[in-house]
Motif scaffolding. Structure first.
Motif, PDB file in Angstrom:
ATOM      1  N   GLU A 102     -29.510  25.553 -10.246  1.00  0.00           N
ATOM      2  CA  GLU A 102     -29.811  24.283  -9.566  1.00  0.00           C
ATOM      3  C   GLU A 102     -31.163  23.726 -10.019  1.00  0.00           C
ATOM      4  N   PHE A 111     -31.985  21.813 -13.787  1.00  0.00           N
ATOM      5  CA  PHE A 111     -32.012  20.376 -14.060  1.00  0.00           C
ATOM      6  C   PHE A 111     -33.403  19.775 -13.848  1.00  0.00           C
ATOM      7  N   PRO A 114     -34.660  20.720 -18.929  1.00  0.00           N
ATOM      8  CA  PRO A 114     -34.555  19.496 -19.738  1.00  0.00           C
ATOM      9  C   PRO A 114     -35.755  18.550 -19.618  1.00  0.00           C
ATOM     10  N   HIS A 167     -34.225  15.973 -22.831  1.00  0.00           N
ATOM     11  CA  HIS A 167     -32.895  16.170 -22.248  1.00  0.00           C
ATOM     12  C   HIS A 167     -31.845  16.319 -23.355  1.00  0.00           C
ATOM     13  N   TRP A 175     -29.807  20.119 -24.004  1.00  0.00           N
ATOM     14  CA  TRP A 175     -28.369  20.266 -23.849  1.00  0.00           C
ATOM     15  C   TRP A 175     -27.695  20.603 -25.172  1.00  0.00           C
ATOM     16  N   VAL A 189     -24.618  25.828 -17.230  1.00  0.00           N
ATOM     17  CA  VAL A 189     -24.896  25.962 -15.798  1.00  0.00           C
ATOM     18  C   VAL A 189     -24.167  27.179 -15.231  1.00  0.00           C
TER      19      VAL A 189
END
Length: 378
Positions: free
Chosen positions: A198, A201, A205, A266, A270, A361
């Protein structure tokens, strides 16, 4: 007598371990047809190994034109002239200086410096090294030596704790299956790891490039005296502030720079983490090189968007097996690598872009649960 016998056995073992090999034994070893050599020969024959990046000079010219028109636009008496006519004519963009375009330019410059860092653009290594310093230093404000030191370790030992710097999470995250259990048994709780999927995020990033990397890059250049890299990085900041301070002021320019890197971070996180974090992360297991690379790496399905968005690093397996290969050739060798891995029982993992993001995740959530279970267990 007994101890002397033990010493004699130890000497014999050392001699056996350090025996000399004849030239014929070495030659037979080099002619063996194991998995890696079979893949190597077939790939070399099909992809024309000597071929380099077809657009290297064109891409460099693009960025040179981008910077030149940005500078001209900053000091032109009628900026709308440059905005509407000159810049679109030269580089095919609509509005110079917009943050979204700077983000795209910075991210794509990141893939470009990666090409030069892997010596896959020019035939002569010297030119790759020179242009790499220019691209990562003058266009990105970073250090070529810092990048090389980190990235080469990652390629040599991907996802190996204490050997791959990319899995050194500074106690912010626990990764894989073994590390969270170890932390839990030792009652180590730097953060609530069962919630790491959690707070990922909010931490990873947004802050990797604008905060952690920037501090590490500057400190590395100063501590290790990479003065040439520092000069290139200084030229980046000089060029940036000369062009933007007249319009946004000092604070506004700093905010814009941070915001662009925030967006780029970001994108970078990813793309780079989806190939490795969901895979096997552990201490050194002394696997053979091919198995070690595939255990730590996965591919993302090919599409026009995926190729562009990831800089062709959606073919991460092929990139790790052939790190000097130009990235425009990965799609050619992927079917060969996949079929040969199937033939020899080596797991080759490929997934969709959406599943890859979800797996980041999911893997963090799984590791956090393992930590909590070990932490609460007496």
């Amino acid at each position: 007598m007994g101890k002397g016998g033990e010493k004699g056995e130890e000497v014999g073992e050392r001699e056996a371990q350090s025996r000399l090999y004849s030239w014929e034994e070495i030659r037979r070893h080099n002619l063996r047809t194991d998995k890696w050599l079979v893949i190597e020969r077939k790939v070399y024959n099909i992809t024309k190994w000597a071929a380099r990046h077809p657009g290297g000079s064109r891409v460099i010219s693009h960025y040179a034109g981008e910077d030149a028109t940005d500078a001209f636009w900053a000091f032109h008496l009628n900026p709308s002239f440059v905005q509407k006519f000159l810049k679109p004519l030269l580089i095919g963009e609509l509005a110079p200086g917009e943050p979204s375009q700077d983000r795209g330019k910075n991210a794509q410059a990141g893939w470009l410096q990666h090409d030069f860092g892997h010596l896959s653009v020019f035939k002569k290594s010297k030119w790759n090294h020179i242009v790499h310093k220019f691209v990562i230093g003058h266009l990105k404000g970073a250090s070529a030596n810092w990048w090389n030191h980190r990235h080469f370790q990652h390629h040599a030992k991907p996802n190996i704790f204490q050997k791959d710097p990319d899995v050194n999470m500074l106690h912010i995250f626990v990764l894989g299956d073994s590390q969270p259990v170890e932390y839990g048994k030792k009652k180590l709780k730097y953060l609530p790891y069962h919630h790491q999927h959690e707070y990922f995020f909010l931490v990873f990033p947004p802050f990797l490039i604008p905060v952690y990397f920037q501090i590490q890059i500057i400190m590395t250049m100063i501590r290790r005296r990479f003065w040439a890299d520092l000069a290139w990085a200084f030229s980046y900041y000089m060029r940036y502030f000369i062009m933007y301070i007249p319009f946004y002021g000092v604070l506004g320019s700093l905010f814009l720079l941070t915001f662009v890197r925030f967006l780029e971070s970001h994108w970078f996180v990813w793309v780079t983490q989806m190939n490795h974090i969901p895979m096997d992360i552990d201490c050194e297991k002394h696997r053979d090189w091919l198995s070690a690379q595939l255990a730590a790496t996965c591919n993302i399905e090919q599409s026009f968007f995926n190729d562009w968005f990831t800089g062709h690093l959606n073919f991460q397996i092929e990139h790790h097996l052939f790190p000097l290969m130009p990235r425009h050739n990965y799609w050619k060798i992927a079917p060969l690598v996949k079929s040969l891995c199937t033939k020899y029982g080596v797991h080759y993992e490929e997934k969709s872009l959406g599943k890859a993001f979800k797996d980041i995740v999911g893997s963090l959530k799984k590791s956090g649960a393992l930590w909590l279970d070990a932490y609460l267990h007496k």
